[in-house]
Design an enzyme around this catalytic site. Structure first.
Site, PDB file in Angstrom:
ATOM      1  N   LYS A   1      31.248  36.877  43.485  1.00 19.81           N
ATOM      2  CA  LYS A   1      30.095  36.256  44.142  1.00 19.81           C
ATOM      3  C   LYS A   1      28.850  37.104  43.984  1.00 19.81           C
ATOM      4  O   LYS A   1      27.747  36.646  44.172  1.00 19.81           O
ATOM      5  CB  LYS A   1      30.377  35.912  45.605  1.00 19.81           C
ATOM      6  CG  LYS A   1      31.088  36.944  46.398  1.00 19.81           C
ATOM      7  CD  LYS A   1      31.428  36.376  47.771  1.00 19.81           C
ATOM      8  CE  LYS A   1      32.609  37.118  48.364  1.00 19.81           C
ATOM      9  NZ  LYS A   1      33.356  36.470  49.349  1.00 19.81           N
ATOM     10  N   ARG A   2      29.047  38.376  43.614  1.00 22.55           N
ATOM     11  CA  ARG A   2      27.879  39.247  43.412  1.00 22.55           C
ATOM     12  C   ARG A   2      27.321  39.160  41.993  1.00 22.55           C
ATOM     13  O   ARG A   2      26.266  39.686  41.698  1.00 22.55           O
ATOM     14  CB  ARG A   2      28.240  40.684  43.756  1.00 22.55           C
ATOM     15  CG  ARG A   2      28.239  40.930  45.259  1.00 22.55           C
ATOM     16  CD  ARG A   2      28.899  42.232  45.624  1.00 22.55           C
ATOM     17  NE  ARG A   2      30.342  42.194  45.328  1.00 22.55           N
ATOM     18  CZ  ARG A   2      31.233  41.619  46.136  1.00 22.55           C
ATOM     19  NH1 ARG A   2      30.847  41.075  47.264  1.00 22.55           N
ATOM     20  NH2 ARG A   2      32.513  41.590  45.811  1.00 22.55           N
TER      21      ARG A   2
END
Ligand code: GLU
Ligand code: ZN
Length: 503
Positions: A272-273
């Site tokens: 998600k980063r």
């Protein structure tokens, strides 16, 4: 696009479908999250069921109001509507877990009273020491059950030492088996599913408790979520059974389907980063919601063997959880862009022009607001529609119309302005000055004839004209562009290019 509505297939077991999308409001929405929301939404709509949108904000240290706002905004932008949840309400409100703390405290108390959970007084260091020892001895290294059967006296002694217990759920000593809607039958032996914490020592309930408790209370029939949560499923199934015995919720255990991992660059799981995972990136580049959703639906699912562009209505009509593939899916940006481009082509011109609006105004547009000319934009919009991959590209495609001078791309200039370009430009200018400007064809003839005079085919002859007028070697159809720009400005720009070449 055709709107296809046909009666949906009946739900498994014929109970009305109730699914949930239940993100935690941390950080920015990412494509993995959107894929989960989409599959739940499509499943609910296909079965004429209910999509519950629940906010899992029990972790005060990580959750934020800002992130909550972004989640709602993302869902609204995508067009994924929910039937119960924030701003909509519903029979099981509130749908923000931070407002349901008394519910969880009550359930935890009842689980303790019934002996389905127990107080565990082990400190983090003690747990770690025993875990190491178990590993060294080749035994399973999960919680060893030390506090399972403490006497009242032992508990009192621990408390007297100043220890605060966590609450641990007592896993049954049997194999948990369930049929995953994507992966088929799965079994988890008890030694691999140790007793687990459900309430922290400070009384804060954990995800492991609040998620299944709310699924039970809200009558969730199907849980569709990422594969990363698969290891929590046997624990949750055991907890549902305990809740049913206590009369908490509707009594059923939902069916589970775990959606495949999404792989990014270098075949690593898309995190998600990862900047490529950020929903905002796609939104800012001008993906259409439907184009992006179309692409994301293909991460683990397919519409048909020979069609990968479809409308949301078609997706809803065809979507079956049984067709989801268990293998990891690869996020392919080029394919996402190609599908988005197809969705841009499918809009009617008016919708396309409207969708471009944000990029034609401040802060994206580099021209002065009063320089924007609606009629000129309407005239070129149909040509732009057949060319864009993402809507943000529109700015560079039309800036020559609204800026006083074209933006010269140096590489384009060097490429187009060759030996003899000045002579060609002079002839083209002469012919264009004498041409009929009421249609693009005479302008094309003017450049064609100029090219012939210099031994150049049309393609070669129009390159310096294009760069002189628009600043770039690629763009909208040239002669339509010239006509919209107008005789005066076109000739002035050719003059300026000639001066630059002479200089
Ligand atoms: N709040 C959980 C998460 O964001 C939900 C997981 C689930 O769908 O059960 O990971
Ligand atoms: Zn313990």
């Amino acid at each position: 696009m055709a709107s296809a509505t046909s009666p949906a297939a009946p739900a498994p077991g014929d109970t009305p479908v109730r699914v949930r999308f239940c993100p935690s409001p941390t950080g920015n929405p990412h494509v993995g999250l959107v894929r989960t929301a989409l599959f739940n939404w499509a499943f609910a709509r296909h079965h004429h069921g209910t999509l519950v949108f629940r906010i899992e904000d029990t972790d005060a240290a990580r959750d934020s109001e800002e992130s909550y706002g972004r989640l709602l905004d993302a869902m609204r932008w995508l067009g994924l509507d929910w039937d119960e949840g924030p701003e909509v309400g519903g029979p099981y409100a509130p749908y923000r877990q931070s407002q349901r703390m008394d519910v969880y405290a009550d359930v935890a108390r009842r689980l303790l009273e019934a002996g389905r959970a127990y107080e565990c007084y082990c400190s983090a260091e003690e747990l770690e020491t025993r875990r190491e020892a178990a590993r060294a001895a080749g035994r399973p290294s999960g919680y060893d059950g030390q506090c399972r059967d403490l006497t009242d006296g032992q508990r009192a002694a621990y408390r007297a030492e100043g220890r605060d217990p966590i609450v641990r759920f007592r896993m049954p000593d049997r194999t948990v088996t369930f049929t995953d809607l994507v992966r088929g039958e799965l079994s988890f032996a008890p030694e691999n599913v140790p007793d687990y914490g459900i309430v922290r020592a400070n009384g804060a309930p954990l995800y492991t408790l609040v998620n299944p408790v709310d699924d039970a209370l809200m009558g969730i029939t199907h849980v569709l979520r990422g594969e990363d949560l698969l290891s929590s499923t046997p624990r949750q199934i055991a907890l549902y059974e305990a809740l049913a015995e206590l009369g908490v919720g509707t009594g059923g255990t939902p069916l589970f389907g775990h959606l495949p991992y999404v792989m990014g660059e270098g075949n690593k799981k898309l995190s998600k980063r990862d900047p490529q995972a950020s929903l905002n990136l796609y939104r800012e580049r001008g993906f259409l919601p439907d184009g992006l959703l179309n692409y994301l639906s293909l991460l683990g699912w397919s519409f048909s063997a020979d069609q990968d562009v479809f409308s949301l209505d078609e997706l809803v009509e065809r979507f079956e959880i049984a067709d989801v593939n268990a293998n990891p899916a690869r996020f392919d940006l080029k394919k996402a862009e190609a599908i988005n481009a197809d969705h841009i082509r499918l809009l009617d011109v008016k919708a396309f022009a409207d969708a471009c609006e944000p990029w034609l105004r401040a802060p994206f547009a580099p021209w002065a607001p009063e320089a924007f000319d609606e009629a000129a934009w309407q005239a070129v919009a149909p040509h732009a529609q057949t060319r864009l991959t993402v809507l943000s590209d529109i700015t560079a495609n039309v800036d020559f119309l609204f800026l006083p001078e074209p933006v010269f791309d140096e590489a384009s200039w060097t490429k187009a302005m060759k030996e003899g370009s000045d002579a060609l430009l002079r002839t083209a200018r002469e012919n264009l000055a004498a041409a009929d400007w009421s249609a693009p064809e005479p302008l094309k003839d003017a450049v064609l004839v100029a090219g012939e005079a210099h031994g150049l085919k049309l393609g070669k002859a129009q390159a310096p004209v294009r760069v002189a007028v628009t600043g770039r070697t690629v763009g909208l159809p040239l002669f339509e562009s010239l006509q919209v720009l107008g005789r005066e400005r076109t000739l002035a720009r050719i003059d300026a290019a000639l001066a630059r070449l002479a200089g």
